[in-house]
Design an enzyme around this catalytic site. Sequence first.
Site, mmCIF file in Angstrom:
data_model
loop_
_atom_site.group_PDB
_atom_site.id
_atom_site.type_symbol
_atom_site.label_atom_id
_atom_site.label_comp_id
_atom_site.label_asym_id
_atom_site.label_seq_id
_atom_site.Cartn_x
_atom_site.Cartn_y
_atom_site.Cartn_z
ATOM 1 N N GLY A 12 1.021 -11.430 -48.500
ATOM 2 C CA GLY A 12 0.165 -11.342 -47.361
ATOM 3 C C GLY A 12 0.721 -10.467 -46.183
ATOM 4 N N ASN A 14 -0.040 -7.562 -45.892
ATOM 5 C CA ASN A 14 -1.123 -6.758 -45.378
ATOM 6 C C ASN A 14 -2.331 -7.796 -44.620
ATOM 7 O OD1 ASN A 14 -1.556 -3.944 -46.596
ATOM 8 N ND2 ASN A 14 -0.638 -5.091 -48.213
ATOM 9 N N ILE A 94 -12.490 -8.924 -60.152
ATOM 10 C CA ILE A 94 -13.712 -9.357 -59.197
ATOM 11 C C ILE A 94 -14.739 -9.431 -60.253
ATOM 12 C CG2 ILE A 94 -15.059 -8.932 -57.284
ATOM 13 C CD1 ILE A 94 -12.242 -9.343 -56.422
ATOM 14 N N ASN A 108 -10.399 -2.496 -51.052
ATOM 15 C CA ASN A 108 -9.303 -2.825 -51.616
ATOM 16 C C ASN A 108 -8.001 -1.988 -51.090
ATOM 17 O OD1 ASN A 108 -7.186 -4.142 -53.719
ATOM 18 N ND2 ASN A 108 -7.703 -2.099 -55.050
ATOM 19 N N HIS A 110 -4.475 0.038 -52.448
ATOM 20 C CA HIS A 110 -3.873 0.100 -53.667
ATOM 21 C C HIS A 110 -2.802 0.917 -53.381
ATOM 22 C CE1 HIS A 110 -2.919 0.730 -57.759
ATOM 23 N NE2 HIS A 110 -2.598 1.954 -57.623
HETATM 24 C C1 GRF Z 1 0.369 -4.599 -51.723
HETATM 25 O O1 GRF Z 1 1.302 -3.729 -52.308
HETATM 26 C C2 GRF Z 1 -0.888 -3.851 -52.157
HETATM 27 O O2 GRF Z 1 -1.121 -2.582 -52.114
HETATM 28 C C3 GRF Z 1 -1.152 -4.428 -53.576
HETATM 29 O O3 GRF Z 1 -0.621 -5.632 -53.493
HETATM 30 C C4 GRF Z 1 0.566 -5.914 -52.342
HETATM 31 C C5 GRF Z 1 0.172 -6.839 -51.648
HETATM 32 O O4 GRF Z 1 1.167 -7.381 -50.948
HETATM 33 N N1 GRF Z 1 -2.697 -4.427 -53.851
HETATM 34 P P1 GRF Z 1 1.153 -8.419 -49.492
HETATM 35 O O5 GRF Z 1 0.527 -9.508 -50.166
HETATM 36 O O6 GRF Z 1 0.214 -7.824 -48.601
HETATM 37 O O7 GRF Z 1 2.356 -8.523 -49.021
#
Ligand code: GRF
Length: 207
Positions: A12, A14, A94, A108, A110
């Site tokens: 988490g 992000n 999804i 999303n 990526h």
């Molecule tokens: C990130 O690298 C994102 O790009 C990918 O999954 C990872 C999630 O990391 N889709 P976090 O859970 O936000 O730390």
Amino acid sequence: MLNVVVMVSGGGTNLEAIIKAIDSGKIKNARISCVISNNKGAFALERAKNHGIDSFCISPKDYSNRSSFNQALVSKLDELAPDLIVLAGFLVVIPEELISHFENRIINIHPSLIPSFCGKGFYGLKVHEGVLARGVKVTGATVHFVDSGTDTGPIILQKPVLVKDDDTPEVLQRRVMEEAEWQILPEAIDLIASGRVKVEGGRVRIL
Ligand code: GRF
């Protein structure tokens, strides 16, 4: 005020970046109404709790088959009625029904420059392993709308990150997060919240 639901599976970071950006005013006119995880042990759920944000776990393990799990996910999202669904490290396919119902309202993040190192099998560390194995000098991250393909939806924002000779997949993963993901995901949400993202003919125009 944009009603945002964030979907997570893991750490988490992000999600944390989005929360910070809302608190600091970098994202305006948006609030996270709920965080949904498919994984009870996701640290992202703790982060949501620490910030007083509602959170739910809907795990496939609690359902006898995929379609009842999908149904539970769809019902929860129908109930929450989000304006925007943010997949922030959500490692679940999804359901088609959600994609059509929330067309151009699911984004999303990526961790590569799409269309490189994306699609089936490219998730988590595998993306960065692929980058290092191919020896590319520049990688990065992409925020895109979700369509029925894997990483094929309209691209909203991208940011490049340099690859170093002595990078390991873990080191590169962290740099891509710090230098790209945690910046462009909040930025994309702010653009959407201010009505500046338009999809035309499968491409995004920033107004
Ligand atoms: C990130 O690298 C994102 O790009 C990918 O999954 C990872 C999630 O990391 N889709 P976090 O859970 O936000 O730390």
